[in-house]
Design a protein around this motif. Structure first.
Motif, PDB file in Angstrom:
ATOM      1  N   ALA A   1     -11.215  -4.853 -16.244  1.00  0.00           N
ATOM      2  CA  ALA A   1      -9.940  -4.625 -15.569  1.00  0.00           C
ATOM      3  C   ALA A   1      -9.394  -3.205 -15.723  1.00  0.00           C
ATOM      4  CB  ALA A   1      -8.904  -5.635 -16.057  1.00  0.00           C
ATOM      5  N   PRO A   2      -9.471  -2.565 -16.918  1.00  0.00           N
ATOM      6  CA  PRO A   2      -8.856  -1.246 -17.037  1.00  0.00           C
ATOM      7  C   PRO A   2      -9.612  -0.127 -16.345  1.00  0.00           C
ATOM      8  CG  PRO A   2      -9.148  -2.316 -19.183  1.00  0.00           C
ATOM      9  CD  PRO A   2      -9.971  -3.048 -18.192  1.00  0.00           C
ATOM     10  N   LYS A   3     -10.854  -0.334 -15.958  1.00  0.00           N
ATOM     11  CA  LYS A   3     -11.676   0.759 -15.469  1.00  0.00           C
ATOM     12  C   LYS A   3     -11.910   0.671 -13.963  1.00  0.00           C
ATOM     13  CE  LYS A   3     -14.103   1.504 -19.838  1.00  0.00           C
ATOM     14  NZ  LYS A   3     -15.415   1.616 -20.508  1.00  0.00           N
ATOM     15  N   LEU A   4     -11.865   1.831 -13.327  1.00  0.00           N
ATOM     16  CA  LEU A   4     -12.155   1.938 -11.905  1.00  0.00           C
ATOM     17  C   LEU A   4     -13.571   2.478 -11.729  1.00  0.00           C
ATOM     18  CD1 LEU A   4      -8.811   3.636 -10.827  1.00  0.00           C
ATOM     19  CD2 LEU A   4      -9.473   1.295 -10.300  1.00  0.00           C
ATOM     20  N   PRO A   5     -14.159   2.307 -10.540  1.00  0.00           N
ATOM     21  CA  PRO A   5     -15.451   2.965 -10.288  1.00  0.00           C
ATOM     22  C   PRO A   5     -15.315   4.465 -10.501  1.00  0.00           C
ATOM     23  CG  PRO A   5     -14.938   1.394  -8.562  1.00  0.00           C
ATOM     24  CD  PRO A   5     -13.713   1.496  -9.397  1.00  0.00           C
ATOM     25  N   PRO A   6     -16.327   5.145 -11.037  1.00  0.00           N
ATOM     26  CA  PRO A   6     -16.209   6.578 -11.339  1.00  0.00           C
ATOM     27  C   PRO A   6     -15.908   7.398 -10.088  1.00  0.00           C
ATOM     28  CG  PRO A   6     -18.496   5.843 -11.454  1.00  0.00           C
ATOM     29  CD  PRO A   6     -17.659   4.611 -11.343  1.00  0.00           C
ATOM     30  N   TYR A   7     -14.988   8.353 -10.224  1.00  0.00           N
ATOM     31  CA  TYR A   7     -14.641   9.229  -9.105  1.00  0.00           C
ATOM     32  C   TYR A   7     -15.687  10.339  -9.001  1.00  0.00           C
ATOM     33  CZ  TYR A   7     -11.863  12.035  -5.907  1.00  0.00           C
ATOM     34  OH  TYR A   7     -11.430  12.723  -4.804  1.00  0.00           O
ATOM     35  N   PRO A   8     -16.179  10.638  -7.798  1.00  0.00           N
ATOM     36  CA  PRO A   8     -17.194  11.699  -7.647  1.00  0.00           C
ATOM     37  C   PRO A   8     -16.576  13.076  -7.850  1.00  0.00           C
ATOM     38  CG  PRO A   8     -16.562  10.822  -5.494  1.00  0.00           C
ATOM     39  CD  PRO A   8     -15.876   9.956  -6.508  1.00  0.00           C
ATOM     40  N   CYS A   9     -16.954  13.756  -8.919  1.00  0.00           N
ATOM     41  CA  CYS A   9     -16.365  15.053  -9.266  1.00  0.00           C
ATOM     42  C   CYS A   9     -17.355  16.186  -8.979  1.00  0.00           C
ATOM     43  CB  CYS A   9     -15.965  15.069 -10.737  1.00  0.00           C
ATOM     44  SG  CYS A   9     -14.756  13.802 -11.188  1.00  0.00           S
ATOM     45  N   PRO A  10     -16.873  17.333  -8.510  1.00  0.00           N
ATOM     46  CA  PRO A  10     -17.776  18.450  -8.193  1.00  0.00           C
ATOM     47  C   PRO A  10     -18.133  19.277  -9.422  1.00  0.00           C
ATOM     48  CG  PRO A  10     -15.514  19.047  -7.672  1.00  0.00           C
ATOM     49  CD  PRO A  10     -15.478  17.619  -8.162  1.00  0.00           C
ATOM     50  N   ASP A  11     -19.128  20.124  -9.269  1.00  0.00           N
ATOM     51  CA  ASP A  11     -19.484  21.156 -10.260  1.00  0.00           C
ATOM     52  C   ASP A  11     -19.792  20.597 -11.644  1.00  0.00           C
ATOM     53  OD1 ASP A  11     -18.932  22.977  -8.208  1.00  0.00           O
ATOM     54  OD2 ASP A  11     -16.848  23.206  -8.833  1.00  0.00           O
ATOM     55  N   GLY A  12     -20.268  19.355 -11.704  1.00  0.00           N
ATOM     56  CA  GLY A  12     -20.640  18.778 -12.981  1.00  0.00           C
ATOM     57  C   GLY A  12     -19.474  18.396 -13.876  1.00  0.00           C
ATOM     58  N   LEU A  13     -18.264  18.433 -13.350  1.00  0.00           N
ATOM     59  CA  LEU A  13     -17.084  18.080 -14.141  1.00  0.00           C
ATOM     60  C   LEU A  13     -16.958  16.572 -14.281  1.00  0.00           C
ATOM     61  CD1 LEU A  13     -14.470  20.508 -12.507  1.00  0.00           C
ATOM     62  CD2 LEU A  13     -15.492  20.739 -14.779  1.00  0.00           C
ATOM     63  N   ASN A  14     -16.386  16.113 -15.414  1.00  0.00           N
ATOM     64  CA  ASN A  14     -16.015  14.708 -15.509  1.00  0.00           C
ATOM     65  C   ASN A  14     -14.630  14.520 -14.904  1.00  0.00           C
ATOM     66  OD1 ASN A  14     -14.176  15.661 -17.418  1.00  0.00           O
ATOM     67  ND2 ASN A  14     -15.353  14.901 -19.167  1.00  0.00           N
ATOM     68  N   GLU A  15     -14.129  13.293 -14.900  1.00  0.00           N
ATOM     69  CA  GLU A  15     -12.855  13.027 -14.236  1.00  0.00           C
ATOM     70  C   GLU A  15     -11.710  13.825 -14.860  1.00  0.00           C
ATOM     71  OE1 GLU A  15     -13.614   8.485 -12.596  1.00  0.00           O
ATOM     72  OE2 GLU A  15     -12.604   8.769 -14.519  1.00  0.00           O
ATOM     73  N   MET A  16     -11.664  13.886 -16.186  1.00  0.00           N
ATOM     74  CA  MET A  16     -10.570  14.608 -16.835  1.00  0.00           C
ATOM     75  C   MET A  16     -10.661  16.104 -16.558  1.00  0.00           C
ATOM     76  SD  MET A  16      -7.911  13.699 -18.399  1.00  0.00           S
ATOM     77  CE  MET A  16      -6.586  14.916 -18.484  1.00  0.00           C
ATOM     78  N   GLY A  17     -11.879  16.642 -16.540  1.00  0.00           N
ATOM     79  CA  GLY A  17     -12.050  18.060 -16.245  1.00  0.00           C
ATOM     80  C   GLY A  17     -11.609  18.413 -14.841  1.00  0.00           C
ATOM     81  N   PHE A  18     -11.973  17.555 -13.876  1.00  0.00           N
ATOM     82  CA  PHE A  18     -11.591  17.818 -12.490  1.00  0.00           C
ATOM     83  C   PHE A  18     -10.082  17.674 -12.300  1.00  0.00           C
ATOM     84  CE2 PHE A  18     -11.759  16.326  -7.854  1.00  0.00           C
ATOM     85  CZ  PHE A  18     -11.734  17.627  -7.368  1.00  0.00           C
ATOM     86  N   LEU A  19      -9.484  16.660 -12.950  1.00  0.00           N
ATOM     87  CA  LEU A  19      -8.037  16.492 -12.856  1.00  0.00           C
ATOM     88  C   LEU A  19      -7.326  17.701 -13.465  1.00  0.00           C
ATOM     89  CD1 LEU A  19      -5.590  14.696 -12.152  1.00  0.00           C
ATOM     90  CD2 LEU A  19      -5.791  13.696 -14.435  1.00  0.00           C
ATOM     91  N   GLY A  20      -7.819  18.205 -14.605  1.00  0.00           N
ATOM     92  CA  GLY A  20      -7.216  19.382 -15.222  1.00  0.00           C
ATOM     93  C   GLY A  20      -7.277  20.593 -14.313  1.00  0.00           C
ATOM     94  N   ARG A  21      -8.405  20.759 -13.597  1.00  0.00           N
ATOM     95  CA  ARG A  21      -8.519  21.892 -12.673  1.00  0.00           C
ATOM     96  C   ARG A  21      -7.496  21.776 -11.546  1.00  0.00           C
ATOM     97  NH1 ARG A  21     -13.836  22.775  -8.972  1.00  0.00           N
ATOM     98  NH2 ARG A  21     -14.819  23.405 -10.952  1.00  0.00           N
ATOM     99  N   LEU A  22      -7.376  20.578 -10.971  1.00  0.00           N
ATOM    100  CA  LEU A  22      -6.416  20.392  -9.880  1.00  0.00           C
ATOM    101  C   LEU A  22      -4.981  20.630 -10.351  1.00  0.00           C
ATOM    102  CD1 LEU A  22      -7.877  17.150  -8.212  1.00  0.00           C
ATOM    103  CD2 LEU A  22      -7.987  19.489  -7.318  1.00  0.00           C
ATOM    104  N   VAL A  23      -4.655  20.178 -11.560  1.00  0.00           N
ATOM    105  CA  VAL A  23      -3.299  20.370 -12.081  1.00  0.00           C
ATOM    106  C   VAL A  23      -3.044  21.848 -12.358  1.00  0.00           C
ATOM    107  CG1 VAL A  23      -1.776  19.876 -14.034  1.00  0.00           C
ATOM    108  CG2 VAL A  23      -3.097  18.032 -12.983  1.00  0.00           C
TER     109      VAL A  23
END
Length: 449
Positions: free
Chosen positions: A344-366
């Motif tokens: 329940a707590p987990k979603l399917p993994p979001y496709p992130c560019p440039d080899g980033l994980n989800e947290m890395g990609f979110l940090g870049r966008l922020v």
């Protein structure tokens, strides 16, 4: 008159606008009521171990004829070791199914029967083009074309991969007719992905049974070998079912022979579409509606023995010619059973560019959005903005929700680019991260939210 117009009862209490029968429909209730198990215990132990691995609820529109709760209760009453819910192209009923099964102590298996995108000229495509003029004169074909595969999640990771496949299935097709390319299914859960799926050869529309009936054993052998090659021998299971149709025994003999030759396990199935014998009348009526036929016209196509859940003893009697297939279904079912709360707590993994994980990609966008909204870290226009962004990102990382924020950002960004009015809302909307991402236009830092 005033009481009627104002919905005020004689007691003075204002009538709840959404009062009704407590069902799922938004026309009845804001929130579905909790499942209430039967007053008396329904779970029994069968004399022959068996788990039903192919079962449709009424969330398979015009195909299944029983609620998920009814299926769980009947499976418990029959003494099944576990029950799989495998609705067509979706997980629509899994929450209701899981709640009911947990309350009565029934192990749960989660899966889906996916519709494959048929390449031009193959068997499924040819069957669609061979409809008669009488068929084409009706609003829909009597037997919608498309090949099927039943996929069971072996574990929470398998559930996440299957959820992604279902999403792509829905997006690749059209409303009411989802389709996923077979090759994409192999990419998601095939050999090398970690053995997170169990793949059943499915019903008469499965690639193997369809090839056996329409093109013969050689074609069916090729289809089975393809499944084994793409998903791995331990993950492919030949499914036998017997609904009392004249060709069931012949087809099952052929399928069993193919499985033995290929070294693939065989399991018994009821291919269930309703929970009890009494529900057969409704199931027949729904089949007629789906096919746009009268009951008289479709009667010859309906299984005389019904498609209800069966006990291990009954299945053992039906499959005496194939020793062990009932017990093997129980073994596989228990191997695949897990509680829905684990995923329940987990979603399917979001496709992130440039080899980033989800947290890395979110940090870049922020970082990018924060610079636009608040200025650079060295020259912020709103005091404390970057400190607030860092605190929120740390909390998002701690709670494991970067994928959720990325999904919402993706939807809002798509709407903005497509000139669709969209505004983020909810308990997390009053955050600096949402403001930086453009999900909301309320500056949480300046407003002191």
């Amino acid at each position: 008159l005033e009481q009627t117009l104002s919905d005020r009862l004689t007691t003075g209490r204002v009538r709840e606008l959404w009062e009704g029968d407590g069902g799922d429909s938004p026309a009845w209730t804001r929130k579905r009521s909790d499942y209430t198990p039967p007053a008396e215990p329904v779970r029994t132990r069968g004399r022959v171990p068996y788990a039903e691995l192919h079962c449709h609820s009424n969330f398979s529109f015009l195909d299944g004829a029983s609620h998920p709760e009814e299926l769980a209760e009947e499976a418990a009453r029959l003494g099944l070791e576990a029950l799989a819910l495998t609705d067509h192209n979706g997980f629509y009923g899994v929450v209701r199914f899981s709640e009911a099964a947990k309350a009565i102590g029934l192990p749960t298996i989660f899966g889906a029967e996916l519709t494959l995108l048929a390449p031009p000229g193959d068997l499924a495509d040819r069957s669609a083009s061979s409809l008669t003029s009488a068929d084409l004169s009706r609003p829909g074909p009597p037997d919608p074309h498309g090949q099927h595969l039943v996929i069971l999640a072996r574990d929470p990771r398998g559930y996440a991969l299957l959820a992604r496949a279902i999403s792509e299935d829905q997006l690749a097709g059209e409303k009411g007719a989802p389709r996923i390319p077979y090759e994409r299914l192999v990419e998601l859960g095939g050999t090398g992905s970690g053995d997170h799926w169990a793949v059943l050869t499915a019903c008469r529309k499965g690639p193997v049974p369809a090839a056996l009936v329409n093109e013969g054993p050689a074609a069916a052998r090729r289809e089975l070998e393809r499944l084994v090659s793409d998903f791995g021998r331990p993950n492919v299971f030949v499914e036998l079912w017997d609904h009392g149709m004249p060709t069931d025994s012949v087809r099952n003999d052929g399928m069993a022979g193919l499985a033995v030759a290929a070294g693939v396990d065989i399991i018994a199935s009821a291919n269930a579409h309703h929970h009890s014998v009494a529900r057969k009348r409704l199931a027949s009526a729904m089949a007629a509606v789906r096919a746009r036929r009268s009951l008289d016209e479709i009667d010859g196509w309906l299984p005389p023995a019904g498609m209800h859940l069966r006990s291990g003893e009954e299945q053992a009697a039906r499959f005496t010619r194939y020793p062990g297939v009932v017990e093997r279904a129980a073994t596989l079912g228990l191997e695949c059973a897990f509680d829905l709360s684990l995923v329940a707590p987990k979603l399917p993994p979001y496709p992130c560019p440039d080899g980033l994980n989800e947290m890395g990609f979110l940090g870049r966008l922020v970082e990018e959005g924060g610079a636009r909204r608040y200025g650079s870290r060295e020259a912020e226009r709103v005091e404390g903005a970057w400190a607030q962004l860092d605190r929120e990102l740390a909390l998002i990382d701690q709670l494991g929700f970067p994928g959720y924020f990325l999904i919402v950002w993706d939807i809002v960004d798509f709407c903005r680019r497509s000139n669709i009015l969209c505004q983020g809302r909810g308990s997390a909307a009053n955050s600096a991260v949402c403001f930086a991402l453009g999900i909301t236009n309320a500056d949480a830092v300046s407003l002191g939210l």
